[in-house]
Design an enzyme around this catalytic site. Structure first.
Site, PDB file in Angstrom:
ATOM      1  N   HIS A 132      34.702  46.603  36.922  1.00  0.00           N
ATOM      2  CA  HIS A 132      34.797  48.279  36.812  1.00  0.00           C
ATOM      3  C   HIS A 132      33.889  48.453  35.740  1.00  0.00           C
ATOM      4  O   HIS A 132      33.426  47.532  34.875  1.00  0.00           O
ATOM      5  CB  HIS A 132      36.183  48.529  36.311  1.00  0.00           C
ATOM      6  CG  HIS A 132      36.303  49.977  36.058  1.00  0.00           C
ATOM      7  ND1 HIS A 132      35.994  50.618  35.107  1.00  0.00           N
ATOM      8  CD2 HIS A 132      36.982  50.812  36.899  1.00  0.00           C
ATOM      9  CE1 HIS A 132      36.218  52.100  34.922  1.00  0.00           C
ATOM     10  NE2 HIS A 132      36.921  52.100  36.406  1.00  0.00           N
ATOM     11  N   ASP A 209      40.550  42.092  31.788  1.00  0.00           N
ATOM     12  CA  ASP A 209      40.685  43.475  32.310  1.00  0.00           C
ATOM     13  C   ASP A 209      42.097  43.562  33.074  1.00  0.00           C
ATOM     14  O   ASP A 209      41.962  43.218  34.094  1.00  0.00           O
ATOM     15  CB  ASP A 209      39.505  44.029  32.863  1.00  0.00           C
ATOM     16  CG  ASP A 209      39.702  45.437  33.365  1.00  0.00           C
ATOM     17  OD1 ASP A 209      40.880  45.981  33.428  1.00  0.00           O
ATOM     18  OD2 ASP A 209      38.500  46.100  33.709  1.00  0.00           O
ATOM     19  N   GLN A 212      44.404  46.940  36.496  1.00  0.00           N
ATOM     20  CA  GLN A 212      45.442  46.947  37.949  1.00  0.00           C
ATOM     21  C   GLN A 212      46.417  46.062  38.136  1.00  0.00           C
ATOM     22  O   GLN A 212      46.691  45.879  39.265  1.00  0.00           O
ATOM     23  CB  GLN A 212      43.948  46.782  38.985  1.00  0.00           C
ATOM     24  CG  GLN A 212      42.985  47.946  38.925  1.00  0.00           C
ATOM     25  CD  GLN A 212      43.728  49.064  39.241  1.00  0.00           C
ATOM     26  OE1 GLN A 212      44.765  49.283  39.971  1.00  0.00           O
ATOM     27  NE2 GLN A 212      42.967  50.206  39.059  1.00  0.00           N
ATOM     28  N   LYS A 235      48.441  53.919  34.309  1.00  0.00           N
ATOM     29  CA  LYS A 235      48.355  52.872  35.672  1.00  0.00           C
ATOM     30  C   LYS A 235      49.675  52.600  35.928  1.00  0.00           C
ATOM     31  O   LYS A 235      49.634  51.518  36.852  1.00  0.00           O
ATOM     32  CB  LYS A 235      47.244  52.165  35.743  1.00  0.00           C
ATOM     33  CG  LYS A 235      46.086  52.940  35.827  1.00  0.00           C
ATOM     34  CD  LYS A 235      44.639  51.746  36.120  1.00  0.00           C
ATOM     35  CE  LYS A 235      43.457  52.244  35.721  1.00  0.00           C
ATOM     36  NZ  LYS A 235      42.813  53.204  36.488  1.00  0.00           N
ATOM     37  N   CYS A 373      33.922  53.428  40.405  1.00  0.00           N
ATOM     38  CA  CYS A 373      33.398  52.980  39.167  1.00  0.00           C
ATOM     39  C   CYS A 373      32.956  51.518  39.278  1.00  0.00           C
ATOM     40  O   CYS A 373      33.254  50.505  38.347  1.00  0.00           O
ATOM     41  CB  CYS A 373      34.368  53.106  38.073  1.00  0.00           C
ATOM     42  SG  CYS A 373      34.844  54.692  37.553  1.00  0.00           S
TER      43      CYS A 373
HETATM   44  N1  7TS Z   1      39.254  48.447  34.472  1.00  0.00           N
HETATM   45  C1  7TS Z   1      39.918  48.715  35.750  1.00  0.00           C
HETATM   46  C2  7TS Z   1      40.208  47.056  36.676  1.00  0.00           C
HETATM   47  C3  7TS Z   1      40.097  49.875  36.337  1.00  0.00           C
HETATM   48  O1  7TS Z   1      40.593  49.855  37.661  1.00  0.00           O
HETATM   49  C4  7TS Z   1      40.205  50.907  35.553  1.00  0.00           C
HETATM   50  C5  7TS Z   1      40.060  52.449  36.059  1.00  0.00           C
HETATM   51  C6  7TS Z   1      39.682  50.772  34.226  1.00  0.00           C
HETATM   52  C7  7TS Z   1      39.276  49.452  33.884  1.00  0.00           C
HETATM   53  C8  7TS Z   1      39.538  51.738  33.118  1.00  0.00           C
HETATM   54  O2  7TS Z   1      40.794  52.161  32.836  1.00  0.00           O
HETATM   55  P1  7TS Z   1      40.996  53.623  31.932  1.00  0.00           P
HETATM   56  O3  7TS Z   1      42.486  53.720  31.810  1.00  0.00           O
HETATM   57  O4  7TS Z   1      40.347  53.274  30.567  1.00  0.00           O
HETATM   58  O5  7TS Z   1      40.078  54.734  32.662  1.00  0.00           O
HETATM   59  N2  7TS Z   1      40.054  52.442  37.231  1.00  0.00           N
HETATM   60  C9  7TS Z   1      40.255  53.478  38.094  1.00  0.00           C
HETATM   61  C10 7TS Z   1      40.003  53.763  39.357  1.00  0.00           C
HETATM   62  O6  7TS Z   1      40.001  52.749  40.019  1.00  0.00           O
HETATM   63  N3  7TS Z   1      40.282  55.004  39.860  1.00  0.00           N
HETATM   64  O7  7TS Z   1      40.040  55.796  38.816  1.00  0.00           O
HETATM   65  C11 7TS Z   1      40.152  54.977  37.692  1.00  0.00           C
END
Ligand code: 7TS
Length: 416
Positions: A132, A209, A212, A235, A373
């Site tokens: 990501h 990371d 997910q 999430k 992303c």
């Molecule tokens: N890493 C992964 C694997 C992610 O899927 C996401 C967010 C992030 C980091 C960032 O997380 P945040 O909570 O700091 O935003 N992924 C997604 C997505 O797949 N669609 O919208 C956000």
């Protein structure tokens, strides 16, 4: 229990589970909502919504500051969430948990503190081609600032990392290996424990990371032996604006603070400031107290069902959806690794992913379209974007059947 019994047992519980999510019981564009955008952010059970209301109705005050009763209650609730987060991922101590605003901030924190202190020009950071942007850009910024090299492990056609290149990409120059536990675009689950061991052999630290993974997989940071693990509450059925960063005590103690301000200090004078103990050293200013407090209720929701049940259910949905979608004329799945979380990305020949997203929305079906992303990943497959469906515990086989029927009718209409 045979497979059918298992399915019906789960479906029985599902009625109860779905009843806990008020948002699901609405019509969108005249059709019952089918929410399949869980990898972006999943929905919140009533218990989490009520925890927020309860906190603001009864307990709110600023934390760690007052001696009065409400301040004590708020502090206790906030610190109980830290303990629950630690237990959730089997951290050795609650002090190894730092609250941030999300996975992105967690990774930025490591780059800004560990990266700035310990890396020198010529050092290398190793990531994969499926990361990501949150696990790419903070390292790129650090590389630019400090003259470091960012190395990228390539992918196989099926959406796995070409792990046989790992040993040749690792060297004594590698200082950080940072890998996604489960890919948001492909669903691929990566062999984190084995990568950690290899990273440590060359003296690199391992960052995971876990954005997910946290809602689906059992996470044991001590067993993985990773140095850092970042994930997001929103999430995992919890509030937005709460991230959890696990770090091994020895690193957190050696790292400089992330931001300056209240709470992160012991004493301040114009001549010299001393910093607070971990984890407070990394939590400057008034944090997102209410959402952190309600995050504990999200953990209780997950634990109440059990990760095993969640994963079994989502695997069932994944197997059913993969099979049914494969029957659609012109549909190409992107990411067919053998070990996946409940994420399916696909493209449909001759139909732009954005158009598909709009047409599905008109039928009440929420999916994500675009690059998710992960632009370098899309480039690797020669794509601009995909349609992505992603599952949570409340999704049903019937919802997937409706998705498949809707896609079939769209394909038929556009191709006739
Ligand atoms: N890493 C992964 C694997 C992610 O899927 C996401 C967010 C992030 C980091 C960032 O997380 P945040 O909570 O700091 O935003 N992924 C997604 C997505 O797949 N669609 O919208 C956000």
């Amino acid at each position: 229990m045979n497979t059918i019994d298992q399915e019906s047992a789960l479906l029985c519980d599902l009625t109860k589970i779905r009843a806990q999510f008020p948002i699901l019981h609405q019509k969108v564009n005249g059709k019952p909502l089918i929410y399949l955008d869980n990898a972006a952010s999943n929905q919140k059970p009533v218990s989490v919504i009520k925890a927020l209301e309860y906190y603001y109705t009864n307990d709110h005050a600023n934390i760690h500051r007052g001696l009065h009763t409400l301040a004590e209650r708020a502090t206790e609730a906030y610190e109980n969430s830290r303990k629950a987060a630690g237990t959730f991922i089997n951290a050795a101590e609650a002090e190894e948990i730092i609250f941030t605003k999300g996975t992105s901030e967690g990774i930025n924190l490591i780059a800004s503190t560990f990266g700035r202190k310990f890396l020198v020009p010529g050092d290398e950071i190793l990531i994969t081609n499926m990361e990501h942007h949150s696990n790419i850009v903070p390292w790129q910024m650090l590389c630019e600032e400090k003259g470091l090299d960012l190395k990228v492990l390539p992918l196989l056609d099926n959406g796995e990392v070409k792990w046989d290149t790992l040993e040749s990409m690792l060297s004594e120059r590698t200082k950080i290996v940072s890998v996604v536990h489960a890919s948001n675009s492909l669903g691929t689950i990566n062999p984190i424990k084995a990568i950690c061991a290899k990273a440590h052999q060359v003296g690199a630290i391992m960052v995971v990371d876990g954005a997910q993974a946290a809602a689906h997989l059992n996470i044991d940071v001590q067993d993985l032996d990773c140095d850092f693990y970042a994930f997001s509450s929103h999430k995992m059925y919890g509030p937005t604006g709460v991230g959890i960063l696990y770090g091994k005590r020895n690193w957190l103690e050696e790292m400089p603070p992330y931001q300056g301000g209240g709470e992160m200090i012991k004493e301040v004078s114009f001549e010299q400031t001393t910093y607070n103990d971990i984890p407070h050293k990394f939590e400057a200013g008034t944090p997102n107290i209410a959402d952190v407090v309600a995050f504990k209720t999200a953990i209780e929701f997950i634990d109440g069902i059990g990760k095993k049940t969640i994963l079994n259910h989502e695997n069932l949905l994944l197997a059913h959806a993969s099979k049914e979608l494969a029957g659609i004329d012109g549909l190409r799945p992107i990411g067919v690794a053998p070990h996946k979380v409940g994420v399916i990305s696909f493209v449909l020949e001759g139909i732009h992913h954005f158009d598909l997203g709009v047409m599905l929305d008109a039928k009440g079906i929420a999916v994500r379209t675009g690059h998710h992303c992960t632009q370098p990943l899309m480039e690797c497959y020669g794509l601009e974007g995909t349609v992505r469906v992603s599952f949570a515990i409340y999704n049903t086989i019937e919802e997937i059947d409706t998705l498949v029927e809707s896609l079939e009718s769209i394909v038929k209409k556009l191709r006739s």
